[in-house]
Design a protein around this motif. Structure first.
Motif, PDB file in Angstrom:
ATOM      1  N   ASP A  13     -15.836  -5.620   9.414  1.00 24.33           N
ATOM      2  CA  ASP A  13     -15.213  -5.619  10.743  1.00 24.33           C
ATOM      3  C   ASP A  13     -13.872  -6.355  10.794  1.00 24.33           C
ATOM      4  N   HIS A  14     -13.325  -6.742   9.645  1.00 23.86           N
ATOM      5  CA  HIS A  14     -12.012  -7.389   9.592  1.00 23.86           C
ATOM      6  C   HIS A  14     -11.012  -6.564   8.779  1.00 23.86           C
ATOM      7  N   GLU A  15     -11.362  -5.300   8.525  1.00 26.13           N
ATOM      8  CA  GLU A  15     -10.515  -4.444   7.707  1.00 26.13           C
ATOM      9  C   GLU A  15      -9.132  -4.242   8.328  1.00 26.13           C
ATOM     10  N   ALA A  16      -9.078  -4.027   9.636  1.00 24.44           N
ATOM     11  CA  ALA A  16      -7.791  -3.767  10.297  1.00 24.44           C
ATOM     12  C   ALA A  16      -6.886  -4.996  10.234  1.00 24.44           C
ATOM     13  N   THR A  17      -7.467  -6.178  10.383  1.00 25.32           N
ATOM     14  CA  THR A  17      -6.675  -7.406  10.308  1.00 25.32           C
ATOM     15  C   THR A  17      -6.113  -7.589   8.903  1.00 25.32           C
ATOM     16  N   MET A  18      -6.952  -7.368   7.885  1.00 24.82           N
ATOM     17  CA  MET A  18      -6.490  -7.510   6.503  1.00 24.82           C
ATOM     18  C   MET A  18      -5.407  -6.481   6.193  1.00 24.82           C
ATOM     19  N   ARG A  19      -5.644  -5.253   6.630  1.00 26.69           N
ATOM     20  CA  ARG A  19      -4.663  -4.186   6.395  1.00 26.69           C
ATOM     21  C   ARG A  19      -3.307  -4.571   6.981  1.00 26.69           C
ATOM     22  N   GLN A  20      -3.302  -5.031   8.229  1.00 26.55           N
ATOM     23  CA  GLN A  20      -2.039  -5.394   8.868  1.00 26.55           C
ATOM     24  C   GLN A  20      -1.384  -6.582   8.183  1.00 26.55           C
ATOM     25  N   ALA A  21      -2.171  -7.556   7.765  1.00 29.00           N
ATOM     26  CA  ALA A  21      -1.607  -8.714   7.062  1.00 29.00           C
ATOM     27  C   ALA A  21      -0.920  -8.280   5.773  1.00 29.00           C
ATOM     28  N   LEU A  22      -1.538  -7.343   5.048  1.00 26.27           N
ATOM     29  CA  LEU A  22      -0.929  -6.829   3.816  1.00 26.27           C
ATOM     30  C   LEU A  22       0.324  -6.012   4.112  1.00 26.27           C
ATOM     31  N   LEU A  23       0.286  -5.199   5.163  1.00 28.01           N
ATOM     32  CA  LEU A  23       1.468  -4.410   5.520  1.00 28.01           C
ATOM     33  C   LEU A  23       2.623  -5.307   5.952  1.00 28.01           C
ATOM     34  N   ASP A  24       2.312  -6.438   6.577  1.00 27.91           N
ATOM     35  CA  ASP A  24       3.365  -7.393   6.937  1.00 27.91           C
ATOM     36  C   ASP A  24       4.040  -7.963   5.692  1.00 27.91           C
ATOM     37  N   VAL A  25       3.262  -8.195   4.631  1.00 30.07           N
ATOM     38  CA  VAL A  25       3.862  -8.665   3.374  1.00 30.07           C
ATOM     39  C   VAL A  25       4.775  -7.581   2.809  1.00 30.07           C
ATOM     40  N   VAL A  26       4.332  -6.331   2.849  1.00 26.18           N
ATOM     41  CA  VAL A  26       5.169  -5.228   2.355  1.00 26.18           C
ATOM     42  C   VAL A  26       6.489  -5.189   3.122  1.00 26.18           C
ATOM     43  N   SER A  46     -13.648   4.642  -0.488  1.00 26.94           N
ATOM     44  CA  SER A  46     -15.081   4.648  -0.172  1.00 26.94           C
ATOM     45  C   SER A  46     -15.564   3.343   0.469  1.00 26.94           C
ATOM     46  N   ASP A  47     -14.779   2.276   0.372  1.00 24.75           N
ATOM     47  CA  ASP A  47     -15.143   0.999   0.980  1.00 24.75           C
ATOM     48  C   ASP A  47     -13.892   0.398   1.615  1.00 24.75           C
ATOM     49  N   PRO A  48     -13.709   0.603   2.919  1.00 34.81           N
ATOM     50  CA  PRO A  48     -12.475   0.152   3.573  1.00 34.81           C
ATOM     51  C   PRO A  48     -12.285  -1.360   3.612  1.00 34.81           C
ATOM     52  N   CYS A  49     -13.286  -2.115   3.172  1.00 33.03           N
ATOM     53  CA  CYS A  49     -13.143  -3.575   3.102  1.00 33.03           C
ATOM     54  C   CYS A  49     -12.384  -4.010   1.857  1.00 33.03           C
ATOM     55  N   VAL A  50     -12.192  -3.096   0.904  1.00 30.40           N
ATOM     56  CA  VAL A  50     -11.579  -3.452  -0.376  1.00 30.40           C
ATOM     57  C   VAL A  50     -10.132  -2.964  -0.415  1.00 30.40           C
ATOM     58  N   PHE A  51      -9.252  -3.887  -0.739  1.00 30.27           N
ATOM     59  CA  PHE A  51      -7.817  -3.612  -0.861  1.00 30.27           C
ATOM     60  C   PHE A  51      -7.360  -4.017  -2.250  1.00 30.27           C
ATOM     61  N   ALA A  52      -6.269  -3.418  -2.695  1.00 32.39           N
ATOM     62  CA  ALA A  52      -5.671  -3.805  -3.973  1.00 32.39           C
ATOM     63  C   ALA A  52      -4.160  -3.830  -3.813  1.00 32.39           C
ATOM     64  N   THR A  53      -3.541  -4.772  -4.500  1.00 27.75           N
ATOM     65  CA  THR A  53      -2.086  -4.762  -4.595  1.00 27.75           C
ATOM     66  C   THR A  53      -1.711  -4.623  -6.064  1.00 27.75           C
ATOM     67  N   TYR A  54      -0.573  -3.998  -6.286  1.00 25.81           N
ATOM     68  CA  TYR A  54       0.015  -3.936  -7.620  1.00 25.81           C
ATOM     69  C   TYR A  54       1.472  -4.304  -7.443  1.00 25.81           C
ATOM     70  N   GLU A  55       1.886  -5.349  -8.124  1.00 29.98           N
ATOM     71  CA  GLU A  55       3.208  -5.922  -7.932  1.00 29.98           C
ATOM     72  C   GLU A  55       3.945  -5.950  -9.261  1.00 29.98           C
ATOM     73  N   ARG A  56       5.245  -5.608  -9.231  1.00 28.71           N
ATOM     74  CA  ARG A  56       6.056  -5.585 -10.455  1.00 28.71           C
ATOM     75  C   ARG A  56       7.309  -6.439 -10.252  1.00 28.71           C
ATOM     76  N   TYR A  57       7.538  -7.325 -11.222  1.00 30.88           N
ATOM     77  CA  TYR A  57       8.671  -8.244 -11.161  1.00 30.88           C
ATOM     78  C   TYR A  57       9.422  -8.229 -12.487  1.00 30.88           C
ATOM     79  N   PRO A  58      10.756  -8.360 -12.446  1.00 28.65           N
ATOM     80  CA  PRO A  58      11.519  -8.352 -13.691  1.00 28.65           C
ATOM     81  C   PRO A  58      11.369  -9.647 -14.488  1.00 28.65           C
ATOM     82  N   ASP A  59      11.020 -10.740 -13.800  1.00 29.45           N
ATOM     83  CA  ASP A  59      10.924 -12.032 -14.488  1.00 29.45           C
ATOM     84  C   ASP A  59      10.094 -13.006 -13.658  1.00 29.45           C
ATOM     85  N   GLN A  60       9.829 -14.153 -14.252  1.00 33.42           N
ATOM     86  CA  GLN A  60       9.004 -15.172 -13.597  1.00 33.42           C
ATOM     87  C   GLN A  60       9.652 -15.689 -12.320  1.00 33.42           C
ATOM     88  N   ALA A  61      10.975 -15.800 -12.320  1.00 32.74           N
ATOM     89  CA  ALA A  61      11.675 -16.311 -11.131  1.00 32.74           C
ATOM     90  C   ALA A  61      11.442 -15.411  -9.927  1.00 32.74           C
TER      91      ALA A  61
END
Length: 102
Positions: A13-26, A46-61
């Motif tokens: 029951d917190h899927e929409a809040t998590m989704r919006q929080a992630l979209l705000d980061v995007v 199949s499980d709307p409670c589960v989210f994943a991010t994949y992030e790519r950076y050129p360097d540690q900085a």
């Protein structure tokens, strides 16, 4: 290329809040992080409670700038009370990709 994959589970029951929080980061990444190569957010089909991010950076900085940004701090302020378990993080060195043909 440095990458982070995160698997995040929201409480029922917190899927929409998590989704919006992630979209705000995007939105923050798009507007403020030109050195972030890619930032992808997915929601399990199949499980709307589960989210994943994949992030790519050129360097540690660049990765550090993102991880220490106000947007990430805001995300965790919102997400922490609605997490169902620990966030699973995999930090890696990318060894292959299929990029856009130039």
């Amino acid at each position: 290329m440095l990458t982070i994959t995160a698997v995040i589970r929201a409480k029922q029951d917190h899927e929409a809040t998590m989704r919006q929080a992630l979209l705000d980061v995007v939105d923050h990444v798009r507007a403020n992080e030109p050195s972030t190569i890619g930032y992808y957010v997915s929601q399990d089909a199949s499980d709307p409670c589960v989210f994943a991010t994949y992030e790519r950076y050129p360097d540690q900085a660049a990765m550090d700038r993102h991880n220490n940004s106000p947007a990430v701090a805001r995300f965790f302020d919102i997400a922490r009370p609605i997490l169902d378990g620990d966030v699973i993080l995999v930090s890696a060195n990318e060894i292959a990709s299929k990029g856009d043909a130039k």
